[in-house]
Write a protein that holds these residues in place. Structure first.
Motif, PDB file in Angstrom:
ATOM      1  N   SER A  44       0.796  -1.234   0.000  1.00 35.98           N
ATOM      2  CA  SER A  44       0.000   0.000   0.000  1.00 35.98           C
ATOM      3  C   SER A  44       0.825   1.279   0.000  1.00 35.98           C
ATOM      4  O   SER A  44       0.312   2.343  -0.316  1.00 35.98           O
ATOM      5  N   LYS A 122       4.735   6.353  -9.264  1.00 36.85           N
ATOM      6  CA  LYS A 122       3.604   5.419  -9.345  1.00 36.85           C
ATOM      7  C   LYS A 122       2.695   5.781 -10.514  1.00 36.85           C
ATOM      8  O   LYS A 122       2.193   4.905 -11.223  1.00 36.85           O
ATOM      9  N   ASN A 158       0.293   3.934  -2.774  1.00 38.19           N
ATOM     10  CA  ASN A 158      -0.174   3.056  -3.850  1.00 38.19           C
ATOM     11  C   ASN A 158      -1.701   3.064  -3.802  1.00 38.19           C
ATOM     12  O   ASN A 158      -2.350   2.118  -3.363  1.00 38.19           O
ATOM     13  N   SER A 162      -4.479   0.574  -1.671  1.00 37.96           N
ATOM     14  CA  SER A 162      -4.356   0.932  -0.260  1.00 37.96           C
ATOM     15  C   SER A 162      -5.699   0.891   0.466  1.00 37.96           C
ATOM     16  O   SER A 162      -6.693   1.439  -0.006  1.00 37.96           O
TER      17      SER A 162
END
Length: 197
Positions: A44, A122, A158, A162
């Motif tokens: 996460s 990300k 993330n 998450s």
């Protein structure tokens, strides 16, 4: 003469026992009240923190200074889906009194745009054209317009995987549940970072 030697050896032994006991006590107190290692579980917080990283929590810092926006914190005893409580690691997004909204993958706090550079990597890794953070407001997800007093709104980096404050079962985090902040990865060796935050 032999008795004096035995007495000296006995005294040295007790001095060593006292020194070791004192060192163990100091180590226990430091771990209990100042700094302690914590194992990261799950994905996460990727890419900031990876599964099985070990971080050092600063337990004393939040007692003397405020918890700031974007600090990474360890939260104790959060009830997760398995009906088990465990510690989780998330990032502070909303402070008490903040109005939080995400629109088109952009964070707005009290109507003002905020950049989140820790999400850039990300976002680049996304394999589709969707957003990393879905659109939401506090009112939609949690039925509140602002973060309540004495509470915080937290998210994992993330965002798609998450389990965080967007989930009403976790919701806003009371200040007393925050064990401390972290900015040090101490293990594994190739991930060591003394200021990742």
């Amino acid at each position: 003469m032999e008795e004096k030697v035995q007495e000296k050896q006995k005294n040295e032994f007790f001095e060593w026992v006292k020194a070791i006991a004192f060192a163990l006590l100091v180590a226990f107190l430091i771990k209990q009240f100042l700094f302690t290692p914590v194992l990261v579980k799950g994905a996460s917080m990727m890419p900031t923190l990876e599964d099985k990283d070990r971080v050092i929590i600063n337990k004393i810092g939040p007692k003397f200074k405020s918890i700031d926006r974007f600090d990474i914190v360890v939260i104790e005893n959060v009830l997760l889906q398995k009906n088990e409580e465990e510690n989780i690691i998330k990032r502070i997004i909303g402070l008490p009194g903040d109005k939080i909204e995400y629109k088109d993958d952009q964070l707005y706090i009290n109507g003002e745009k905020f950049s989140e550079p820790f999400l850039d990597q990300k976002k680049k890794e996304l394999k589709d054209s969707g957003s990393l953070t879905y659109d939401f407001t506090l009112e939609q997800d949690l039925g509140e317009i602002t973060v309540p007093e004495g509470h915080y709104f937290v998210l994992g980096d993330n965002r798609r995987v998450s389990n965080d404050s967007r989930n009403p079962e976790i919701g806003f985090i009371p200040k007393e549940k925050i064990m401390g902040t972290t900015s040090i990865i101490c293990w594994p060796f190739e991930h060591i970072d003394l200021n990742f935050n």
